[in-house]
Design an enzyme around this catalytic site. Structure first.
Site, short mmCIF file in Angstrom:
data_model
loop_
_atom_site.label_atom_id
_atom_site.label_comp_id
_atom_site.label_asym_id
_atom_site.label_seq_id
_atom_site.Cartn_x
_atom_site.Cartn_y
_atom_site.Cartn_z
N LYS A 224 -0.70 6.79 -5.43
CA LYS A 224 0.31 5.99 -6.13
C LYS A 224 -0.31 5.28 -7.33
O LYS A 224 0.25 5.31 -8.44
CB LYS A 224 0.96 4.99 -5.16
N GLN B 94 2.13 -1.35 1.19
CA GLN B 94 2.11 -0.12 1.99
C GLN B 94 2.22 -0.46 3.48
O GLN B 94 1.51 -1.34 3.99
CB GLN B 94 0.81 0.66 1.69
N ASP C 194 10.00 -0.29 -3.53
CA ASP C 194 10.13 0.46 -2.29
C ASP C 194 11.57 0.45 -1.79
O ASP C 194 11.93 1.23 -0.91
CB ASP C 194 9.23 -0.15 -1.20
N1 L37 Z 1 7.08 3.80 -0.39
N2 L37 Z 1 6.11 4.94 1.31
C1 L37 Z 1 6.39 3.77 0.77
N3 L37 Z 1 6.05 2.61 1.31
C2 L37 Z 1 5.38 2.62 2.47
O1 L37 Z 1 5.05 1.46 3.00
N4 L37 Z 1 4.35 3.89 4.28
C3 L37 Z 1 5.04 3.82 3.10
C4 L37 Z 1 5.44 4.97 2.45
N5 L37 Z 1 5.11 6.19 2.92
C5 L37 Z 1 4.36 7.03 2.16
O2 L37 Z 1 3.75 6.62 1.19
N6 L37 Z 1 4.40 8.31 2.51
C6 L37 Z 1 3.82 9.37 1.86
C7 L37 Z 1 3.65 10.49 2.59
C8 L37 Z 1 3.04 11.63 2.03
C9 L37 Z 1 2.65 11.63 0.72
C10 L37 Z 1 2.83 10.50 -0.04
C11 L37 Z 1 3.41 9.37 0.53
C12 L37 Z 1 2.00 12.83 0.12
O3 L37 Z 1 1.54 12.82 -1.01
N7 L37 Z 1 1.88 13.93 0.88
C13 L37 Z 1 1.25 15.16 0.44
C14 L37 Z 1 0.05 15.47 1.31
C15 L37 Z 1 -1.00 14.41 1.28
C16 L37 Z 1 -2.11 14.67 2.31
O4 L37 Z 1 -2.84 15.66 2.14
O5 L37 Z 1 -2.21 13.87 3.27
C17 L37 Z 1 2.25 16.28 0.56
O6 L37 Z 1 2.10 17.29 -0.16
O7 L37 Z 1 3.18 16.16 1.36
#
Ligand code: L37
Ligand code: NAP
Length: 318
Positions: free
Chosen positions: A72, A116, A139
């Protein structure tokens, strides 16, 4: 998986895996489009309006949260925002965290504040989320924004990033398939405040007929089986089976589950891999369109956070 772009008419983020029935909705490409738009608008503000500023707060050392928070902050820099990250120790008290939020609420360089989740058990998440100014709540977790979404005031609401990103992918899929969300039967599996409930509100705003299923729902396979649109946000690896999916349905898989993989990595640790809440391979041969994990909703979550921060900056300087 060999991917072949489909015949003319499909956007470049919609792919058809060779030999499969379903379209694959690529969230990585879709997120890059959103990020490029945010970057262009941010560049156009330079010298005229304030530079959008995002503060991301991480408390403790949850490894998944560390990864997401880093992504982020990095995305914020990439699109040209003022970006600050606070890495606070696990032992941070609720009062210290509330004090930091007060400071950021009063800081004119900061337009978006993200705390987060999950927070350490000693901290009351509700109190913390309610302390963030609703105007900086990128958020969309403050009751004020949840309320605006629930009364359908989407012009003013800051909408939670994951459902907002899921809706963008869903709309692209519907367009590619030539179907309308209006009147469609949509099932959201999961009723959390951060994904399931706001997702249901967004679908309702698009005039879908919405069912929200949860752990007490009876006969989940039958509920899912009636749906033209399935959004899975459960947190259970591959629990939505391919055979439940109505042929041709659009499937948005929000789940991110780390499961044991095959073999060991370079350091000799057992490998792991990410899977969604939907049994992807089986669903691919029934669905009309589906999002992969990883590379589906996850990247869109980050892109929508940037879009929300730009919106918050605009709301602040309107
Ligand atoms: N806005 N989001 C917000 N606030 C929070 O407090 N917990 C939380 C939240 N959740 C969150 O950030 N989730 C999230 C989940 C997955 C990704 C990003 C954010 C993401 O980038 N996933 C990638 C794989 C990442 C990895 O290898 O672990 C994907 O391609 O899905
Ligand atoms: P959560 O708060 O744990 O909520 C899970 C929901 O699923 C609850 O409503 C629960 O029902 C329901 N559920 C659990 N078991 C069930 C079952 N057997 N049958 C039917 N429903 C069941 O999870 P969340 O925060 O919403 O996250 C859900 C998933 O999305 C997780 O995998 C998470 O990692 C992922 N996620 C991804 C992103 C992203 O950016 N891609 C962002 C956030 C979350 P009850 O309410 O009855 O308990």
């Amino acid at each position: 998986m060999a991917l072949a772009t489909d015949a003319a008419g499909l956007e470049k983020n919609i792919l058809r895996p060779s030999g499969e029935k379903a379209l694959l909705i690529d969230g990585k490409i879709a997120s890059e489009v959103v990020l490029a738009e945010v970057a262009a608008e941010t560049a156009a503000r330079a010298g005229k309006k304030s530079q959008p500023g995002l503060a991301v707060i991480l408390v403790g050392e949850n490894p998944a949260s560390q990864v997401y928070v880093r992504s982020k902050s990095k995305a914020a820099k990439t699109v040209g925002f003022h970006s600050v990250q606070y890495d606070l120790p696990e032992a941070t008290s609720e009062d210290e965290l509330l004090k930091l939020i007060d400071q950021l609420n009063a800081d004119p360089k900061i337009h978006g504040i993200l705390v987060q989740l999950p927070l350490p058990p000693a901290i009351n998440s509700t109190r913390v989320l309610e302390r963030v100014s609703p105007l900086k709540d990128v958020d969309g977790f403050h009751p004020f924004n949840a309320g605006l979404l629930s009364i359908g005031d989407l012009d003013r609401a800051l909408v939670p990033c994951t459902p907002a990103g899921s809706l963008v992918l869903l709309e692209k899929a519907a367009k590619a398939l030539g179907v309308s969300l209006a009147g469609a039967d949509a099932v959201v599996v999961g009723r959390s405040n951060i994904v399931g409930k706001p997702m249901a509100q967004l679908l309702l705003s698009r005039n879908a007929t919405v069912t929200v299923a949860h752990s007490r729902s009876r006969d989940l396979p039958a509920i899912v089986g009636r749906a033209d649109i399935v959004v899975a946000a459960v947190g259970r690896p591959e629990m939505v089976l391919g055979e439940w999916i109505k042929p041709g349905a659009i499937v948005i898989d929000v789940g991110i589950n780390r499961v044991p993989g095959e073999g060991v990595d370079a350091q000799g640790r057992p490998k792991s891999r990410l899977v969604g809440d939907v049994a992807f391979k089986a669903a691919l041969s029934r669905a009309g369109a589906i999002t992969p994990v990883p590379g589906g909703v996850g990247p869109m979550t980050i892109a929508m956070l940037m879009a929300n921060t730009l919106r918050a900056a605009k709301l602040a300087s309107a």
